[in-house]
Design an enzyme around this catalytic site. Structure first.
Site, PDB file in Angstrom:
ATOM      1  N   LYS A  29      76.476   3.829  40.666  1.00  0.00           N
ATOM      2  CA  LYS A  29      75.523   4.798  40.478  1.00  0.00           C
ATOM      3  C   LYS A  29      76.528   6.418  40.614  1.00  0.00           C
ATOM      4  O   LYS A  29      77.916   6.135  41.007  1.00  0.00           O
ATOM      5  CB  LYS A  29      74.531   4.580  42.423  1.00  0.00           C
ATOM      6  CG  LYS A  29      73.844   4.259  41.954  1.00  0.00           C
ATOM      7  CD  LYS A  29      73.109   3.775  43.277  1.00  0.00           C
ATOM      8  CE  LYS A  29      71.428   2.845  43.133  1.00  0.00           C
ATOM      9  NZ  LYS A  29      70.652   3.140  45.333  1.00  0.00           N
ATOM     10  N   TYR A  74      62.329   4.505  39.114  1.00  0.00           N
ATOM     11  CA  TYR A  74      62.454   4.185  40.570  1.00  0.00           C
ATOM     12  C   TYR A  74      60.717   4.569  40.847  1.00  0.00           C
ATOM     13  O   TYR A  74      60.187   5.324  42.027  1.00  0.00           O
ATOM     14  CB  TYR A  74      62.854   5.845  41.212  1.00  0.00           C
ATOM     15  CG  TYR A  74      64.638   5.043  41.618  1.00  0.00           C
ATOM     16  CD1 TYR A  74      64.700   3.590  42.364  1.00  0.00           C
ATOM     17  CD2 TYR A  74      65.803   5.837  41.073  1.00  0.00           C
ATOM     18  CE1 TYR A  74      66.278   3.172  42.331  1.00  0.00           C
ATOM     19  CE2 TYR A  74      67.292   5.529  40.918  1.00  0.00           C
ATOM     20  CZ  TYR A  74      66.754   4.351  42.013  1.00  0.00           C
ATOM     21  OH  TYR A  74      68.239   3.485  42.445  1.00  0.00           O
ATOM     22  N   PHE A 124      61.651   9.847  50.755  1.00  0.00           N
ATOM     23  CA  PHE A 124      62.895   9.636  50.091  1.00  0.00           C
ATOM     24  C   PHE A 124      63.046  10.347  48.603  1.00  0.00           C
ATOM     25  O   PHE A 124      63.980  10.363  48.240  1.00  0.00           O
ATOM     26  CB  PHE A 124      63.878   8.874  50.761  1.00  0.00           C
ATOM     27  CG  PHE A 124      63.342   6.839  50.197  1.00  0.00           C
ATOM     28  CD1 PHE A 124      63.845   6.419  48.998  1.00  0.00           C
ATOM     29  CD2 PHE A 124      62.954   6.182  51.007  1.00  0.00           C
ATOM     30  CE1 PHE A 124      63.542   5.175  48.181  1.00  0.00           C
ATOM     31  CE2 PHE A 124      62.776   5.344  50.810  1.00  0.00           C
ATOM     32  CZ  PHE A 124      62.401   5.046  49.037  1.00  0.00           C
ATOM     33  N   ARG A 171      71.945  -9.335  43.480  1.00  0.00           N
ATOM     34  CA  ARG A 171      71.646  -9.123  44.550  1.00  0.00           C
ATOM     35  C   ARG A 171      72.250  -8.800  45.762  1.00  0.00           C
ATOM     36  O   ARG A 171      73.133  -8.556  46.237  1.00  0.00           O
ATOM     37  CB  ARG A 171      69.754  -9.028  44.539  1.00  0.00           C
ATOM     38  CG  ARG A 171      69.076  -8.622  43.757  1.00  0.00           C
ATOM     39  CD  ARG A 171      68.499  -6.989  43.583  1.00  0.00           C
ATOM     40  NE  ARG A 171      68.210  -6.582  45.126  1.00  0.00           N
ATOM     41  CZ  ARG A 171      67.516  -5.404  45.796  1.00  0.00           C
ATOM     42  NH1 ARG A 171      67.577  -5.141  44.443  1.00  0.00           N
ATOM     43  NH2 ARG A 171      67.315  -5.533  46.301  1.00  0.00           N
ATOM     44  N   THR A 203      69.916  -3.213  51.332  1.00  0.00           N
ATOM     45  CA  THR A 203      69.756  -1.327  51.023  1.00  0.00           C
ATOM     46  C   THR A 203      71.002  -0.940  51.582  1.00  0.00           C
ATOM     47  O   THR A 203      71.004  -0.171  50.987  1.00  0.00           O
ATOM     48  CB  THR A 203      68.215  -1.763  50.421  1.00  0.00           C
ATOM     49  OG1 THR A 203      67.784  -2.493  49.946  1.00  0.00           O
ATOM     50  CG2 THR A 203      68.002  -0.037  50.697  1.00  0.00           C
ATOM     51  N   ARG A 218      78.478  -3.048  49.011  1.00  0.00           N
ATOM     52  CA  ARG A 218      77.437  -2.269  50.377  1.00  0.00           C
ATOM     53  C   ARG A 218      78.331  -1.988  51.378  1.00  0.00           C
ATOM     54  O   ARG A 218      78.885  -1.465  52.154  1.00  0.00           O
ATOM     55  CB  ARG A 218      76.630  -2.116  49.458  1.00  0.00           C
ATOM     56  CG  ARG A 218      75.715  -1.883  48.780  1.00  0.00           C
ATOM     57  CD  ARG A 218      74.061  -2.131  48.595  1.00  0.00           C
ATOM     58  NE  ARG A 218      73.589  -1.209  47.841  1.00  0.00           N
ATOM     59  CZ  ARG A 218      72.268  -1.402  47.021  1.00  0.00           C
ATOM     60  NH1 ARG A 218      71.408  -2.747  47.785  1.00  0.00           N
ATOM     61  NH2 ARG A 218      71.494  -1.088  46.581  1.00  0.00           N
ATOM     62  N   ASN A 249      74.300   4.482  48.344  1.00  0.00           N
ATOM     63  CA  ASN A 249      74.384   2.356  48.453  1.00  0.00           C
ATOM     64  C   ASN A 249      75.728   2.297  46.999  1.00  0.00           C
ATOM     65  O   ASN A 249      75.029   0.981  46.737  1.00  0.00           O
ATOM     66  CB  ASN A 249      73.744   1.892  48.809  1.00  0.00           C
ATOM     67  CG  ASN A 249      72.549   2.212  48.104  1.00  0.00           C
ATOM     68  OD1 ASN A 249      72.492   2.690  46.795  1.00  0.00           O
ATOM     69  ND2 ASN A 249      71.212   1.682  48.146  1.00  0.00           N
ATOM     70  N   HIS A 251      72.507  -0.165  41.916  1.00  0.00           N
ATOM     71  CA  HIS A 251      71.468  -0.680  41.601  1.00  0.00           C
ATOM     72  C   HIS A 251      71.733  -2.315  41.096  1.00  0.00           C
ATOM     73  O   HIS A 251      72.597  -2.155  39.641  1.00  0.00           O
ATOM     74  CB  HIS A 251      70.978   0.226  41.309  1.00  0.00           C
ATOM     75  CG  HIS A 251      69.267  -0.228  40.644  1.00  0.00           C
ATOM     76  ND1 HIS A 251      67.876  -0.390  41.318  1.00  0.00           N
ATOM     77  CD2 HIS A 251      69.060  -1.061  39.502  1.00  0.00           C
ATOM     78  CE1 HIS A 251      66.835  -0.474  40.213  1.00  0.00           C
ATOM     79  NE2 HIS A 251      67.206  -1.408  39.542  1.00  0.00           N
ATOM     80  N   GLU A 310      62.964  -2.821  33.578  1.00  0.00           N
ATOM     81  CA  GLU A 310      63.696  -2.187  33.353  1.00  0.00           C
ATOM     82  C   GLU A 310      65.027  -1.952  32.275  1.00  0.00           C
ATOM     83  O   GLU A 310      65.504  -1.079  31.903  1.00  0.00           O
ATOM     84  CB  GLU A 310      65.006  -2.350  35.093  1.00  0.00           C
ATOM     85  CG  GLU A 310      63.653  -1.943  36.025  1.00  0.00           C
ATOM     86  CD  GLU A 310      64.893  -2.196  37.148  1.00  0.00           C
ATOM     87  OE1 GLU A 310      64.368  -1.677  38.335  1.00  0.00           O
ATOM     88  OE2 GLU A 310      65.999  -2.687  37.396  1.00  0.00           O
TER      89      GLU A 310
END
Ligand code: IDP
Ligand code: MG
Length: 154
Positions: A13, A53, A61, A89, A95, A106, A116, A119, A130
């Site tokens: 990100k 998203y 948010f 993950r 998250t 993270r 964070n 993704h 995706e």
């Protein structure tokens, strides 16, 4: 790609790109045993972010999330390997970085849920959808390396 191999979408990100964490994040996933199938740096367009998203579109948010992910370049990567979705993950961590275990990306580098860093697709089905948003079929390579049998038991 054999039938035990999965592909997953990772977005490094804007916060991670700005903070110079791209190399570290790729390195953690790569050294775990995942292989890079596709990679590019892009500035995500708003309509693409809203599509990516869309499951969160009614959450409070959502506008800030779309603002953030489109604010500055991201590095989009398709990682490939056995259990790629789950492995990515759990390498990312929870998250909310304040709850993420130290040793995860993270958990080591972030403290705020809105910053964070990474993704990763949350299921094989989501990953398939995706990946199609960000990559064309000819941008994804399936190749062998000599360490394959030292990482994954054939
Ligand atoms: P994930 O990235 O771990 O899969 P999701 O629940 O899919 O988490 O949420 C997508 C992204 O939306 C998160 O990574 C985070 O950036 C943001 N987000 C999720 N929940 C909140 C929240 O409660 N406040 C602010 N941002 C959030
Ligand atoms: Mg998610």
């Amino acid at each position: 790609m054999n039938n035990q191999t999965e592909r997953t979408l990772v977005l490094i990100k804007p916060d991670a790109v700005q903070r110079g964490l791209v190399g570290d994040i790729i390195s953690r996933l790569e050294s775990r045993g995942l292989k890079i199938s596709g990679l590019k740096i892009i500035k995500i367009e708003r309509t693409i972010a809203e599509q990516h998203y869309r499951i969160h579109q009614n959450r409070p948010f959502f506008p800030k999330l779309v603002d953030f992910i489109t604010s500055s370049p991201v590095v989009a990567i398709v990682f490939q390997g056995r259990n790629a979705v789950e492995v990515t993950r759990n390498t990312m961590g929870q998250t909310n970085p304040s709850e993420a275990t130290p040793g995860t990306i993270r958990g080591d580098f972030a403290i705020d849920i809105g910053r964070n860093l990474i993704h990763g697709s949350d299921s094989i089905k989501t990953a398939g959808e995706e990946i199609l948003i960000f990559f064309t079929a000819n941008e994804l390579l399936d190749y062998e390396v000599s360490t394959d049998p030292w990482i994954t038991e054939p």
